[in-house]
Design an enzyme around this catalytic site. Structure first.
Site, PDB file in Angstrom:
ATOM      1  N   GLN A 127       0.829  -1.211   0.000  1.00  0.00           N
ATOM      2  CA  GLN A 127       0.000   0.000   0.000  1.00  0.00           C
ATOM      3  C   GLN A 127       0.860   1.256   0.000  1.00  0.00           C
ATOM      4  O   GLN A 127       1.584   1.511   0.967  1.00  0.00           O
ATOM      5  CB  GLN A 127      -0.896  -0.041   1.251  1.00  0.00           C
ATOM      6  N   GLU A 245     -10.588  -2.565   5.590  1.00  0.00           N
ATOM      7  CA  GLU A 245      -9.594  -2.920   6.592  1.00  0.00           C
ATOM      8  C   GLU A 245     -10.234  -2.935   7.980  1.00  0.00           C
ATOM      9  O   GLU A 245     -10.062  -3.856   8.766  1.00  0.00           O
ATOM     10  CB  GLU A 245      -8.439  -1.920   6.545  1.00  0.00           C
ATOM     11  N   GLU A 385      -4.995  10.298  17.506  1.00  0.00           N
ATOM     12  CA  GLU A 385      -5.436  11.701  17.485  1.00  0.00           C
ATOM     13  C   GLU A 385      -6.372  11.931  16.302  1.00  0.00           C
ATOM     14  O   GLU A 385      -7.405  12.594  16.433  1.00  0.00           O
ATOM     15  CB  GLU A 385      -4.224  12.648  17.385  1.00  0.00           C
TER      16      GLU A 385
HETATM   17  C1  LIG Z   1       4.334  -0.159  11.307  1.00  0.00           C
HETATM   18  C2  LIG Z   1       3.767   0.789  10.320  1.00  0.00           C
HETATM   19  C3  LIG Z   1       3.356   0.332   9.083  1.00  0.00           C
HETATM   20  C4  LIG Z   1       2.829   1.202   8.137  1.00  0.00           C
HETATM   21  N1  LIG Z   1       2.475   0.712   6.908  1.00  0.00           N
HETATM   22  C5  LIG Z   1       2.045   1.580   5.948  1.00  0.00           C
HETATM   23  C6  LIG Z   1       1.771   1.117   4.631  1.00  0.00           C
HETATM   24  O1  LIG Z   1       1.897  -0.079   4.341  1.00  0.00           O
HETATM   25  N2  LIG Z   1       1.385   2.003   3.699  1.00  0.00           N
HETATM   26  C7  LIG Z   1       1.219   3.335   3.995  1.00  0.00           C
HETATM   27  O2  LIG Z   1       0.836   4.083   3.111  1.00  0.00           O
HETATM   28  N3  LIG Z   1       1.487   3.810   5.231  1.00  0.00           N
HETATM   29  C8  LIG Z   1       1.906   2.966   6.207  1.00  0.00           C
HETATM   30  N4  LIG Z   1       2.198   3.446   7.473  1.00  0.00           N
HETATM   31  C9  LIG Z   1       2.112   4.890   7.714  1.00  0.00           C
HETATM   32  C10 LIG Z   1       1.035   5.357   8.656  1.00  0.00           C
HETATM   33  O3  LIG Z   1      -0.222   5.298   8.032  1.00  0.00           O
HETATM   34  C11 LIG Z   1       1.403   6.761   9.113  1.00  0.00           C
HETATM   35  O4  LIG Z   1       2.510   6.629   9.947  1.00  0.00           O
HETATM   36  C12 LIG Z   1       0.307   7.474   9.849  1.00  0.00           C
HETATM   37  O5  LIG Z   1      -0.761   7.760   8.996  1.00  0.00           O
HETATM   38  C13 LIG Z   1       0.808   8.785  10.495  1.00  0.00           C
HETATM   39  O6  LIG Z   1       1.490   9.603   9.584  1.00  0.00           O
HETATM   40  P1  LIG Z   1       2.951  10.173   9.942  1.00  0.00           P
HETATM   41  O7  LIG Z   1       3.797   9.033  10.311  1.00  0.00           O
HETATM   42  O8  LIG Z   1       3.382  11.022   8.821  1.00  0.00           O
HETATM   43  O9  LIG Z   1       2.758  11.056  11.227  1.00  0.00           O
HETATM   44  P2  LIG Z   1       2.236  12.593  11.259  1.00  0.00           P
HETATM   45  O10 LIG Z   1       1.021  12.724  10.435  1.00  0.00           O
HETATM   46  O11 LIG Z   1       3.359  13.521  10.998  1.00  0.00           O
HETATM   47  O12 LIG Z   1       1.821  12.689  12.789  1.00  0.00           O
HETATM   48  C14 LIG Z   1       2.762  12.958  13.842  1.00  0.00           C
HETATM   49  C15 LIG Z   1       1.965  13.243  15.107  1.00  0.00           C
HETATM   50  O13 LIG Z   1       1.132  14.387  14.899  1.00  0.00           O
HETATM   51  C16 LIG Z   1      -0.218  14.085  15.161  1.00  0.00           C
HETATM   52  N5  LIG Z   1      -1.086  14.823  14.253  1.00  0.00           N
HETATM   53  C17 LIG Z   1      -0.979  14.971  12.927  1.00  0.00           C
HETATM   54  N6  LIG Z   1      -2.027  15.666  12.440  1.00  0.00           N
HETATM   55  C18 LIG Z   1      -2.827  15.961  13.479  1.00  0.00           C
HETATM   56  C19 LIG Z   1      -4.072  16.625  13.650  1.00  0.00           C
HETATM   57  N7  LIG Z   1      -4.744  17.138  12.614  1.00  0.00           N
HETATM   58  N8  LIG Z   1      -4.596  16.707  14.876  1.00  0.00           N
HETATM   59  C20 LIG Z   1      -3.950  16.170  15.947  1.00  0.00           C
HETATM   60  N9  LIG Z   1      -2.791  15.526  15.867  1.00  0.00           N
HETATM   61  C21 LIG Z   1      -2.234  15.408  14.646  1.00  0.00           C
HETATM   62  C22 LIG Z   1      -0.324  12.590  14.925  1.00  0.00           C
HETATM   63  O14 LIG Z   1      -1.428  12.028  15.587  1.00  0.00           O
HETATM   64  C23 LIG Z   1       1.012  12.109  15.461  1.00  0.00           C
HETATM   65  O15 LIG Z   1       0.914  11.981  16.848  1.00  0.00           O
HETATM   66  C24 LIG Z   1       2.721   2.581   8.438  1.00  0.00           C
HETATM   67  C25 LIG Z   1       3.125   3.046   9.680  1.00  0.00           C
HETATM   68  C26 LIG Z   1       3.648   2.173  10.614  1.00  0.00           C
HETATM   69  C27 LIG Z   1       4.093   2.728  11.943  1.00  0.00           C
END
Ligand SMILES: Cc1cc2nc3c(=O)[nH]c(=O)nc-3n(C[C@H](O)[C@H](O)[C@H](O)COP(=O)(O)OP(=O)(O)OC[C@H]3O[C@@H](n4cnc5c(N)ncnc54)[C@H](O)[C@@H]3O)c2cc1C
Lengths: 400, 378
Positions: A127, A245, A385
């Site tokens: 994905q 999912e 969040e």
């Molecule tokens: C083990 C693992 C597997 C994954 N596998 C996939 C995959 O196969 N394909 C894929 O596409 N993605 C995958 N992901 C990605 C996952 O979907 C993202 O990590 C997740 O959506 C958060 O995005 P970010 O890491 O950029 O964090 P950010 O969006 O930068 O968030 C950082 C912090 O800020 C907070 N935050 C951000 N926006 C807001 C808001 N509007 N209000 C309040 N708080 C906020 C978040 O809650 C978090 O605490 C995976 C992640 C992990 C950890």
């Protein structure tokens, strides 16, 4: 040859079928010697495929079983109960997410081509949504796909892509027009991985394993017809996928976690803590939470089985389970006491489980692995969040 | 560990639920509850009669052969949710929920044909005196003593506190210990040696009394020495109904908080657009719907006589009590200063939550039972 399953007696039939295949005294896939697990899972997947139990709710013309979502859920429950996986580690992405989405949005040619290949294990999917600058705010993503003659040309970068290191295809959410509005102008593009324009670089996870990756697209190409749904409707297609999912998770997690809870009780006993009043209260609290969430899950599941629209409680499932599991892992580590400082035995869990493999030995490594992995439960598929924002804004109607 | 059948409300249940919602919305506005805070209003016989005349609520779960409507606990649960929502001050929980349930669970023909019908539609209601000052709702804790006179008449002595509607109920039932065990007695409201004092409740909409007995005549109900299992099961029923009341009340707290968060502005925007507030509301939703799921599951389990039903009640009661307390407290926080006024209903819910958390045993006590039921060594 694949057999016919009847909806009316499905649960009993499939339960008997599974029981017949498993060796006497089967304790769960986690009880196998570590070196034997892969071979078992591969063989088990073949068995399920031969029996027509993969893609149970998909139409027969695409190699599926032609039954409904209700039986699909029953099957998932019975497999979980028998402590065996429903397929290979990478299967959920193809079978539980992309497959149903293809059925909903795919062209006849796409369905006929991709669905049987997923079931036969010929195509493994991953994905490609998240990007370095677009995680929670997926709508801001910048990977682009540009149509040129017979092909789409894809440029950009995805990150945290689970199983990309073993995948044959990736479904990519990419910009296909210059519209500035976040949720328009995106398309859901299917891209083959085995080409010079796609580069996969593994990322080591906090647990030490390498199960997710960076994926770079440099003039990667895919055929013109490999867009799922209308061009420009990518956001809608992606949301469909995420809802599939969730419904699968609602059905199988409670059983996995009930089995995990039994292991927690065994840990209490082994550590001789069963008479400690505080421990008893903590265990009873965890049990209370577990059975409350199981009841919540059953309400959601019943709505799905009856084909009705899921109520507002369905939006809570992911948030509730991820925080339950995070807290349970911490409780287990507390109960381990000084043992938590040393990794004994193997360190679970392994895909596709979020709890340790059912039947795994109760070692410190098992719980340490669960603790480390549990920190991702509240991140993947929308952070806690973001889940709370969605509940507050879309369910309760609070302003953005 | 859990039940696997799909247990959801039927279409009829939903219609019934809506009927109840409409009735209580109209019949029990805030001003109705306010009178219990401001005046000496204590019990509203007209409302009690309406519950019977319009919906047959006191006899809702009483089998038809004894004059009731033959519904299950799940229907009672739906009623209690609505009563909790509007904080209806009523003998319903103590009488229809607890006393009637205990009487039915005795399984005694004479009780069913003589006493139970009295509680269905005569306008009477009952109080069951079973706790002691420790607040421990267990068999060991029953301290009233009854001395036999040979026939069915005994003399009761002892003190029971925290008796729901105990100062008013036309039918007073007392659990007491005889030489052969726990037995149930009926005591005439004007019996000699009986003193019933209304307590000053933390929650004025929950009427509680202390019942003191010195050699009071009591008439045996059912058989001597065999009442505890019925009391235990009736207490389970009542604990579940209390949990349902807590769900309804908690949901109302959530609704009030969400509405306030949408309309109150600070820093030029609705406070509900601040995530600290938003997330509190989301957590309210999580707790309300989780508690509701547990309560429905336990009600279905009891109605189907599932062997795990008692544990399901413990889970529902422990969770719902904590959930309501949490939601009621956060409601005050979301409302700011106005939430701390006598004027605003927030404290009604806070009082109800705090007081309910101790009725029929605390969440901690429930969890003690859960731990034992999980097979942890004692
Ligand atoms: C083990 C693992 C597997 C994954 N596998 C996939 C995959 O196969 N394909 C894929 O596409 N993605 C995958 N992901 C990605 C996952 O979907 C993202 O990590 C997740 O959506 C958060 O995005 P970010 O890491 O950029 O964090 P950010 O969006 O930068 O968030 C950082 C912090 O800020 C907070 N935050 C951000 N926006 C807001 C808001 N509007 N209000 C309040 N708080 C906020 C978040 O809650 C978090 O605490 C995976 C992640 C992990 C950890």
């Amino acid at each position: 040859m694949s057999r016919e399953w009847r909806a009316s007696t499905f649960r009993e039939d499939v339960r008997a079928f599974i029981a017949r295949l498993l060796p006497r005294g089967w304790k769960g896939v986690g009880a196998l010697p570590v070196g034997d697990v892969d071979a078992f899972v591969t063989q088990w997947r073949d068995t399920l495929a031969t029996a027509g139990l993969l893609g149970l709710s998909w139409p027969r013309e695409y190699g599926g079983g032609g039954l409904s979502h209700a039986e699909e859920i029953v099957l998932a429950e019975e497999l979980a109960r028998a402590k065996v996986p429903g397929g290979a580690p990478w299967d959920p992405m193809g079978m539980q997410m992309l497959g149903p989405t293809l059925l909903e949005w795919g062209s006849e040619a796409q369905k006929a081509h991709f669905l049987p290949r997923i079931l036969r294990g010929e195509d493994r999917w991953c994905q490609g949504f998240s990007e370095p600058d677009s995680g929670s705010d997926l709508g801001s993503l910048s990977t682009r796909a540009v149509a040129d003659g017979e092909f789409w040309h894809v440029d950009g970068q995805k990150v945290w892509t689970s199983s990309a290191q073993v995948a044959d295809w990736i479904f990519v959410l990419a910009r296909t027009s210059r519209e500035e509005s976040a949720h328009h102008g995106m398309s859901f593009v299917l891209v083959p991985m085995d080409q010079p324009g796609v580069e996969v670089r593994p990322i080591t996870m906090l647990s030490g394993e390498r199960e997710f990756n960076e994926v770079f697209f440099t003039d990667a190409v895919t055929h013109r017809e490999n867009v799922l749904g209308p061009v420009g409707a990518g956001w809608k297609v992606a949301m469909t996928l995420l809802s599939y999912e969730r419904s699968h998770v609602a059905a199988t997690l409670p059983i996995q976690y009930e089995q995990e809870f039994e292991r927690l009780l065994a840990l209490v006993e082994r550590r001789g803590l069963g008479r400690d009043a505080l421990v008893r209260d903590q265990i009873a609290q965890a049990y209370t939470q577990l059975s409350v969430l199981a009841s919540l899950g059953r309400r959601v599941k019943a709505q799905i089985s009856q084909g009705g629209p899921p109520g507002r409680e369905s939006q809570l499932i992911k948030l509730a389970w991820s925080e339950y599991h995070r807290d349970l892992a911490e409780l287990a580590i507390n109960l381990l006491g000084p043992e938590a400082m040393v990794v004994e035995g193997r360190q679970g869990p392994f895909l596709p489980y979020t709890a340790d493999y059912p039947g795994a030995p109760i070692s410190s490594g098992a719980w340490i692995g669960t603790l480390l992995h549990s920190r991702s439960d509240t991140l993947v598929g929308g952070t806690s969040e973001i889940q709370r924002n969605i509940c507050a804004e879309r369910v309760l109607g609070l302003p953005r | 560990m859990t039940m696997t059948d799909d247990q959801v409300l039927s279409q009829e249940h939903r219609v019934f639920q809506q009927t109840m919602r409409r009735f209580f919305d109209k019949a029990v506005p805030e001003s109705y509850v306010r009178d219990f805070y401001e005046g000496e209003a204590g019990f509203d016989p007209a409302m009690w009669r309406r519950l019977d005349a319009e919906f047959g609520l006191p006899g809702l779960a009483v089998p038809e052969e004894f004059g009731g409507s033959g519904a299950g606990l799940i229907e009672l649960v739906l009623v209690m949710e609505e009563m909790g929502r509007c904080l209806l001050p009523s003998p319903f929980l103590g009488s229809a929920g607890l006393a009637t349930s205990v009487l039915l669970r005795l399984g005694d023909t004479e009780v069913n044909t003589c006493l139970v019908p009295r509680l269905v539609s005569s306008g009477d209601f009952a109080a069951l005196a079973v706790t002691v000052s420790s607040g421990d709702w267990s068999e060991d804790a029953v301290s009233v003593r009854a001395e036999g006179g040979g026939d069915d008449t005994f003399r009761l002595s002892g003190t029971v506190r925290f008796v729901l509607d105990g100062d008013l109920a036309p039918l007073l039932l007392v659990a007491a210990r005889t030489t052969s065990g726990i037995s149930l007695f009926e005591v005439e409201p004007d019996a000699r040696g009986l003193d019933r004092q209304r307590a000053r409740s933390l929650d004025p909409t929950r009427r509680l009394a202390t019942v003191v007995m010195h050699d009071v005549d009591g008439r045996l109900v059912g058989h001597e020495g065999t009442a505890w299992p019925a009391i235990r099961r009736g207490l389970d029923d009542a604990a579940l109904l209390l949990a349902a009341e807590q769900v309804g009340a908690a949901e109302r707290c959530m609704d009030l908080s969400v509405e306030y968060a949408r309309t109150r502005h600070q820093f030029g925007r609705p406070i509900g657009s601040f995530q600290a507030i938003k997330h509190k509301c989301a957590d309210m939703l999580l707790r309300v719907e989780s508690a509701r799921s547990a309560v429905y599951a336990a009600a279905f389990a009891l109605d189907q006589a599932n062997p795990q039903a008692s544990r399901a009640v413990d889970v529902a009661a422990a969770y719902s009590g904590d959930a309501f307390s949490w939601v009621a407290k956060e409601m005050i926080q979301v409302h700011g200063g106005i939430g701390f006024t006598w004027e605003h209903p927030a404290h009604w819910y806070f009082r109800r939550a705090t007081s309910s958390a101790a009725l029929f045993g605390s969440a901690t006590a429930r969890r003690r039972r859960i731990a034992a039921a999980l097979g942890m060594p004692c």
